[in-house]
Design a protein around this motif. Structure first.
Motif, PDB file in Angstrom:
ATOM      1  N   ALA A 163       0.806  -1.230   0.000  1.00  0.00           N
ATOM      2  CA  ALA A 163       0.000   0.000   0.000  1.00  0.00           C
ATOM      3  C   ALA A 163       0.839   1.280   0.000  1.00  0.00           C
ATOM      4  O   ALA A 163       0.393   2.315   0.486  1.00  0.00           O
ATOM      5  CB  ALA A 163      -0.972  -0.002   1.182  1.00  0.00           C
ATOM      6  N   VAL A 164       2.046   1.186  -0.552  1.00  0.00           N
ATOM      7  CA  VAL A 164       2.911   2.371  -0.618  1.00  0.00           C
ATOM      8  C   VAL A 164       3.356   2.618  -2.057  1.00  0.00           C
ATOM      9  O   VAL A 164       3.902   1.723  -2.713  1.00  0.00           O
ATOM     10  CB  VAL A 164       4.165   2.220   0.284  1.00  0.00           C
ATOM     11  CG1 VAL A 164       5.084   3.436   0.129  1.00  0.00           C
ATOM     12  CG2 VAL A 164       3.755   2.060   1.740  1.00  0.00           C
ATOM     13  N   LEU A 165       3.094   3.824  -2.543  1.00  0.00           N
ATOM     14  CA  LEU A 165       3.533   4.256  -3.871  1.00  0.00           C
ATOM     15  C   LEU A 165       4.657   5.271  -3.708  1.00  0.00           C
ATOM     16  O   LEU A 165       4.573   6.159  -2.853  1.00  0.00           O
ATOM     17  CB  LEU A 165       2.358   4.902  -4.619  1.00  0.00           C
ATOM     18  CG  LEU A 165       2.657   5.561  -5.968  1.00  0.00           C
ATOM     19  CD1 LEU A 165       3.029   4.510  -7.013  1.00  0.00           C
ATOM     20  CD2 LEU A 165       1.452   6.375  -6.446  1.00  0.00           C
ATOM     21  N   HIS A 166       5.698   5.135  -4.507  1.00  0.00           N
ATOM     22  CA  HIS A 166       6.798   6.106  -4.492  1.00  0.00           C
ATOM     23  C   HIS A 166       6.725   6.905  -5.791  1.00  0.00           C
ATOM     24  O   HIS A 166       6.894   6.354  -6.884  1.00  0.00           O
ATOM     25  CB  HIS A 166       8.150   5.393  -4.367  1.00  0.00           C
ATOM     26  CG  HIS A 166       8.264   4.543  -3.138  1.00  0.00           C
ATOM     27  ND1 HIS A 166       8.644   5.065  -1.918  1.00  0.00           N
ATOM     28  CD2 HIS A 166       8.024   3.229  -2.935  1.00  0.00           C
ATOM     29  CE1 HIS A 166       8.644   4.103  -1.012  1.00  0.00           C
ATOM     30  NE2 HIS A 166       8.268   2.980  -1.607  1.00  0.00           N
TER      31      HIS A 166
ATOM     32  N   VAL B 264       8.799  11.015  -3.365  1.00  0.00           N
ATOM     33  CA  VAL B 264       7.770  11.329  -2.373  1.00  0.00           C
ATOM     34  C   VAL B 264       6.886  10.099  -2.185  1.00  0.00           C
ATOM     35  O   VAL B 264       6.449   9.485  -3.146  1.00  0.00           O
ATOM     36  CB  VAL B 264       6.914  12.530  -2.844  1.00  0.00           C
ATOM     37  CG1 VAL B 264       5.795  12.814  -1.849  1.00  0.00           C
ATOM     38  CG2 VAL B 264       7.787  13.771  -3.036  1.00  0.00           C
ATOM     39  N   GLU B 265       6.636   9.753  -0.929  1.00  0.00           N
ATOM     40  CA  GLU B 265       5.826   8.573  -0.622  1.00  0.00           C
ATOM     41  C   GLU B 265       4.342   8.936  -0.574  1.00  0.00           C
ATOM     42  O   GLU B 265       3.974   9.973  -0.017  1.00  0.00           O
ATOM     43  CB  GLU B 265       6.277   8.003   0.735  1.00  0.00           C
ATOM     44  CG  GLU B 265       5.807   6.606   1.020  1.00  0.00           C
ATOM     45  CD  GLU B 265       6.413   6.051   2.307  1.00  0.00           C
ATOM     46  OE1 GLU B 265       5.643   5.867   3.271  1.00  0.00           O
ATOM     47  OE2 GLU B 265       7.638   5.810   2.346  1.00  0.00           O
ATOM     48  N   ARG B 266       3.505   8.064  -1.164  1.00  0.00           N
ATOM     49  CA  ARG B 266       2.052   8.285  -1.175  1.00  0.00           C
ATOM     50  C   ARG B 266       1.326   6.985  -0.824  1.00  0.00           C
ATOM     51  O   ARG B 266       1.872   5.889  -1.013  1.00  0.00           O
ATOM     52  CB  ARG B 266       1.606   8.726  -2.575  1.00  0.00           C
ATOM     53  CG  ARG B 266       2.103  10.090  -3.022  1.00  0.00           C
ATOM     54  CD  ARG B 266       1.248  11.217  -2.461  1.00  0.00           C
ATOM     55  NE  ARG B 266       1.810  12.501  -2.846  1.00  0.00           N
ATOM     56  CZ  ARG B 266       1.613  13.081  -4.019  1.00  0.00           C
ATOM     57  NH1 ARG B 266       0.879  12.484  -4.931  1.00  0.00           N
ATOM     58  NH2 ARG B 266       2.147  14.256  -4.273  1.00  0.00           N
ATOM     59  N   PRO B 267       0.066   7.102  -0.372  1.00  0.00           N
ATOM     60  CA  PRO B 267      -0.736   5.883  -0.157  1.00  0.00           C
ATOM     61  C   PRO B 267      -1.008   5.188  -1.492  1.00  0.00           C
ATOM     62  O   PRO B 267      -0.981   5.820  -2.546  1.00  0.00           O
ATOM     63  CB  PRO B 267      -2.046   6.416   0.449  1.00  0.00           C
ATOM     64  CG  PRO B 267      -1.772   7.828   0.841  1.00  0.00           C
ATOM     65  CD  PRO B 267      -0.667   8.329  -0.031  1.00  0.00           C
TER      66      PRO B 267
ATOM     67  N   ILE C 136       6.885   1.126  -7.320  1.00  0.00           N
ATOM     68  CA  ILE C 136       6.502   0.406  -6.108  1.00  0.00           C
ATOM     69  C   ILE C 136       7.586  -0.620  -5.785  1.00  0.00           C
ATOM     70  O   ILE C 136       8.418  -0.939  -6.635  1.00  0.00           O
ATOM     71  CB  ILE C 136       5.135  -0.302  -6.269  1.00  0.00           C
ATOM     72  CG1 ILE C 136       5.158  -1.252  -7.482  1.00  0.00           C
ATOM     73  CG2 ILE C 136       3.997   0.709  -6.388  1.00  0.00           C
ATOM     74  CD1 ILE C 136       3.901  -2.100  -7.642  1.00  0.00           C
ATOM     75  N   ILE C 137       7.563  -1.118  -4.570  1.00  0.00           N
ATOM     76  CA  ILE C 137       8.459  -2.205  -4.167  1.00  0.00           C
ATOM     77  C   ILE C 137       7.625  -3.484  -4.050  1.00  0.00           C
ATOM     78  O   ILE C 137       6.674  -3.543  -3.267  1.00  0.00           O
ATOM     79  CB  ILE C 137       9.141  -1.909  -2.813  1.00  0.00           C
ATOM     80  CG1 ILE C 137       9.908  -0.584  -2.857  1.00  0.00           C
ATOM     81  CG2 ILE C 137      10.063  -3.060  -2.426  1.00  0.00           C
ATOM     82  CD1 ILE C 137      11.092  -0.562  -3.790  1.00  0.00           C
ATOM     83  N   ASN C 138       7.954  -4.487  -4.866  1.00  0.00           N
ATOM     84  CA  ASN C 138       7.246  -5.764  -4.843  1.00  0.00           C
ATOM     85  C   ASN C 138       7.364  -6.396  -3.450  1.00  0.00           C
ATOM     86  O   ASN C 138       8.468  -6.621  -2.946  1.00  0.00           O
ATOM     87  CB  ASN C 138       7.862  -6.682  -5.911  1.00  0.00           C
ATOM     88  CG  ASN C 138       7.127  -7.993  -6.074  1.00  0.00           C
ATOM     89  OD1 ASN C 138       6.810  -8.662  -5.091  1.00  0.00           O
ATOM     90  ND2 ASN C 138       6.877  -8.374  -7.321  1.00  0.00           N
TER      91      ASN C 138
ATOM     92  N   LEU D 166      12.273  -3.269  -7.430  1.00  0.00           N
ATOM     93  CA  LEU D 166      11.760  -1.946  -7.797  1.00  0.00           C
ATOM     94  C   LEU D 166      10.965  -2.089  -9.100  1.00  0.00           C
ATOM     95  O   LEU D 166      11.490  -2.586 -10.102  1.00  0.00           O
ATOM     96  CB  LEU D 166      12.918  -0.968  -7.980  1.00  0.00           C
ATOM     97  CG  LEU D 166      12.558   0.498  -8.275  1.00  0.00           C
ATOM     98  CD1 LEU D 166      11.834   1.133  -7.098  1.00  0.00           C
ATOM     99  CD2 LEU D 166      13.808   1.296  -8.614  1.00  0.00           C
ATOM    100  N   THR D 167       9.700  -1.690  -9.065  1.00  0.00           N
ATOM    101  CA  THR D 167       8.796  -1.936 -10.193  1.00  0.00           C
ATOM    102  C   THR D 167       8.192  -0.626 -10.694  1.00  0.00           C
ATOM    103  O   THR D 167       7.573   0.106  -9.919  1.00  0.00           O
ATOM    104  CB  THR D 167       7.664  -2.903  -9.766  1.00  0.00           C
ATOM    105  OG1 THR D 167       8.257  -4.090  -9.195  1.00  0.00           O
ATOM    106  CG2 THR D 167       6.797  -3.286 -10.939  1.00  0.00           C
ATOM    107  N   ILE D 168       8.362  -0.355 -11.991  1.00  0.00           N
ATOM    108  CA  ILE D 168       7.804   0.864 -12.596  1.00  0.00           C
ATOM    109  C   ILE D 168       6.368   0.569 -13.014  1.00  0.00           C
ATOM    110  O   ILE D 168       6.113  -0.400 -13.731  1.00  0.00           O
ATOM    111  CB  ILE D 168       8.577   1.280 -13.865  1.00  0.00           C
ATOM    112  CG1 ILE D 168      10.077   1.167 -13.665  1.00  0.00           C
ATOM    113  CG2 ILE D 168       8.196   2.682 -14.312  1.00  0.00           C
ATOM    114  CD1 ILE D 168      10.862   1.133 -14.972  1.00  0.00           C
TER     115      ILE D 168
END
Length: 331
Positions: free
Chosen positions: A200-203, A215-218, A288-290, A296-298
């Motif tokens: 549940a974390v988007l970068h 920047v970190e987002r939900p 995101i991080i799998n 690291l996933t685009i």
């Protein structure tokens, strides 16, 4: 913002035109940015596309987000004319630098093109274990039938469904599909992308020339892998990933250890490669991080994003503009 009556006595200043929608202009607080630039010898002029650009110039640099106009030009004659006028001015003034080049920016309006770029990035960044999720282009209804077997081999449920057009309010309307029984909820043309659990974390990586900020987002919570009889979830990605979002879609069902943040070196390599491939200076990359592999996933690339939460945005943008202006002078 400087007025046209002030322009003649300030022609010694270096002039930058901004071509933005009213919404974008307000969001980035362009009036305040213009005042900030004026203190550093750079004049900012808001371009009015409904008026001849030749009367508003000359411009050393034009910073723009022509996305609205380009998308609307496909079905609106007025937008076609505005785009043609803009392109004519740029062609007639080759010394004016465009941030960013129209062809590079335009390809990011099409998720089919964007996802092909993401696949190429995966190949060129293998050493950094950077990847993008498997995806399928769905051009029409028949693709859903003919590709079901293929999907079983290359994609896994749940699937994210995104519109082909990657700009405008509708582009944020997405769905999460849990089985082939729900393909009636898919409306081509669109992209189907394997959903990757990511805690549940988007970068959001914001790029401003040779600088970038993370920047970190939900983001969406984890879901069990594999098909199930759960009904399709429809959501707006912009609402889910707002800094203050508290959607039930972002709440993890169980306690899980925090995932490591993205490697700063990997992000730097990604940004460098992306800028080289696109030839752009103002863009955003969603990563995101799998949860399972920590890879690291685009998951998306964005044109001239909002830069919310970026520290010292004004100084970074001015620094980019000044570097372009200095290159012009030295050239």
């Amino acid at each position: 913002m400087l007025t046209h009556t002030q322009i003649p006595r300030l022609m010694s200043l270096r002039r930058v035109g901004f071509c933005l929608s009213d919404k974008k202009r307000k969001r980035m607080n362009l009036d305040a940015f213009a005042n900030f630039c004026a203190l550093h010898g750079v004049e900012v002029v808001m371009i009015d596309l409904t008026q001849p650009l030749a009367l508003q110039g000359p411009f050393n640099v034009i910073v723009h987000k022509m996305s609205d106009i380009i998308v609307e030009a496909e079905h609106n004659r007025q937008s076609q004319q505005l785009l043609a006028n803009f392109q004519s001015y740029v062609s007639a003034h080759p010394s004016t630098v465009l941030l960013d080049p129209l062809p590079a920016m335009t390809q990011l309006l099409d998720r089919f093109a964007t996802y092909r770029i993401m696949s190429k990035l995966e190949n060129s960044l293998q050493d950094w274990r950077i990847c993008s999720p498997p995806y399928l282009e769905i051009h029409n209804e028949s693709d859903l039938v003919s590709k079901q077997t293929l999907m079983a081999q290359s994609l896994s449920f749940p699937l994210l469904c995104k519109t082909r057009v990657a700009h405008g309010s509708l582009s944020h309307e997405m769905s999460l599909i849990f089985s082939a029984d729900s393909f009636a909820d898919v409306h081509p043309p669109c992209v189907l992308q394997s959903f990757i659990n990511h805690g549940a974390v988007l970068h959001k990586v914001f790029v401003i020339g040779d600088k970038h900020f993370c920047v970190e987002r939900p983001s969406l919570k984890n879901f069990p892998s594999g098909p199930c009889d759960r009904k399709t979830i429809f959501f707006n990605s912009h609402q889910v990933s707002k800094p203050e979002s508290s959607s039930n879609l972002t709440a993890l069902d169980e306690q899980m250890p925090c995932l490591p943040p993205p490697s700063s070196q990997a992000i730097e390599a990604l940004v460098k490669e992306l800028r080289a491939q696109l030839g752009m200076a103002l863009l955003g990359v969603d990563v995101i991080i799998n949860s399972h592999t920590h890879t690291l996933t685009i998951i998306d690339i964005n044109i001239f994003p909002g830069y919310e939460g970026v520290p010292e945005f004004f100084s970074s943008l001015l620094s980019l503009i000044q570097s372009v202006l200095d290159q012009q002078t030295s050239g």
